[in-house]
Design an enzyme around this catalytic site. Structure first.
Site, PDB file in Angstrom:
ATOM      1  N   ASP A 169     -57.892 -34.361 -39.223  1.00 32.75           N
ATOM      2  CA  ASP A 169     -59.311 -34.016 -39.033  1.00 32.75           C
ATOM      3  C   ASP A 169     -60.076 -35.128 -38.302  1.00 32.75           C
ATOM      4  OD1 ASP A 169     -58.524 -31.917 -40.768  1.00 32.75           O
ATOM      5  OD2 ASP A 169     -59.212 -33.045 -42.510  1.00 32.75           O
ATOM      6  N   GLU A 195     -62.127 -22.382 -39.742  1.00 36.50           N
ATOM      7  CA  GLU A 195     -62.734 -23.609 -40.251  1.00 36.50           C
ATOM      8  C   GLU A 195     -62.928 -24.610 -39.122  1.00 36.50           C
ATOM      9  OE1 GLU A 195     -60.030 -24.809 -43.302  1.00 36.50           O
ATOM     10  OE2 GLU A 195     -58.585 -25.682 -41.913  1.00 36.50           O
TER      11      GLU A 195
END
Length: 345
Positions: free
Chosen positions: A47, A226
């Site tokens: 991420d 997401e």
């Protein structure tokens, strides 16, 4: 000349012909992708987001245990060095709000009003009892006299009564100067909250967010969406999001799509007009071709608009040649003749 000498001379000649010249080496390096040249501390990176301060590039990524938000720096986007984590323990408010959490996930970094803003997520896997917090610092350089992260507390929280999941934040300022935070993972998709310019927290506490992307669940299971990231270019807002499953190593099915909208609140459409509110969009990052299959699940993309005008997408992918390790990946982005971005990865 004796036969051994003739053979030796011939061998040396062949080596000389095969050896690349300096110009050839430079050409090969120029042809190599940025990803193929990355070196140093590239794993584990999950991420990631990227920003530049002065002559140093900084990457922030998910961290666990006593390494809450991993940090990496580079002078040239190629050679990367791991640094100290942003925090070594969750703030008290986070441990009370989200029992059982031991990580800070999916950070987002920006520079606003003279301070760096680091939004981060606190959650437990598979739950939407989640929270987004905010930390700020005057500088990103640990050697600077005024360096130090100050936790600013809770920004947005979700519970089982909500239809969204408060993780994966991304801060954006629109063309009118309004501040926004987009977020979301699974549940009913990607949301957008307007923020107070001074505090970086919701402008209207309790406000109902805008919905900007979702994937209607098919029969038999969810359709994951997401990791939103919004950028502005060419009179459009561009929304990147990750579809399908991360976090499964080489079995991850993650990929990244992009859509654009004239308004920051949507609707975001793919190149073919498919609405991201219906699971549409245009594929931007996909796994390697089937005959290669090394880099799996490329996703959770962030963006860098560098000061020289060049653009880059930063993301993670799972390396099949390293037991599926989540690895830092960076690709230059060019804008095609049709006005859509193309990542050279």
């Amino acid at each position: 000349m004796a036969r051994p000498d003739i053979l030796k001379a011939a061998s040396l000649a062949l080596i000389a012909l095969a050896a690349p010249t300096g110009a050839q080496q430079a050409a090969r390096q120029a042809d190599a992708t940025l990803n193929s040249r990355l070196s140093g501390d590239l794993t584990p990176t999950h991420d990631p987001v990227i920003i530049r301060e002065g002559d140093t590039y900084h990457v922030f990524s998910t961290g666990h245990g006593q390494r809450l938000i991993e940090t990496r720096t580079s002078p040239d986007l190629i050679h990367w060095t791991a640094g100290a984590p942003v925090f070594t323990a969750l703030p008290d408010w986070a441990t009370r709000a989200i029992p059982g959490s031991n990580g800070m996930w999916a950070p987002d970094i920006s520079y606003v009003n003279g301070r760096y803003r680091l939004y981060y997520s606190v959650s437990t896997f598979g739950s939407n009892r989640s929270a987004i917090g905010l930390a700020t610092s005057v500088t990103l350089d640990p050697r600077a006299p005024h360096y130090g992260w100050r936790d600013e507390g809770l920004v947005i929280m979700s519970t089982s009564q909500d239809d969204f999941n408060a993780i994966d934040p991304n801060f954006v300022i629109d063309r009118e100067g309004r501040h926004w935070l987009t977020l979301g993972s699974f549940w009913s998709g990607i949301k957008l909250f307007e923020l107070d310019k001074k505090t970086g927290k919701p402008l209207h506490p309790g406000q109902k967010p805008f919905s900007i992307a979702r994937r209607p669940a098919p029969t038999g299971g969810p359709a994951p969406v997401e990791a939103p990231f919004i950028l502005s270019h060419g009179g459009y807002y561009w929304l990147m999001a990750s579809y399908d499953y991360c976090c499964k190593g080489v079995n991850s099915t993650y990929y990244t799509v992009i859509g654009r909208s004239k308004a920051i609140t949507g609707p975001y459409l793919g190149k073919d007009g498919s609405p991201m509110m219906e699971g549409g969009g245009t594929i931007f990052l996909r796994a390697d071709l089937q005959e290669q299959q090394r880099w799996r699940g490329p996703g959770h993309a962030g963006w860098l608009h560098d000061r020289d005008g060049k653009n880059y997408v930063v993301y993670h992918a799972y390396d099949k040649q390293a037991d599926g390790a989540p690895t830092l990946r960076i690709a230059p982005v060019r804008w095609g003749a049709d006005g859509w971005p193309v990542a050279d990865y």
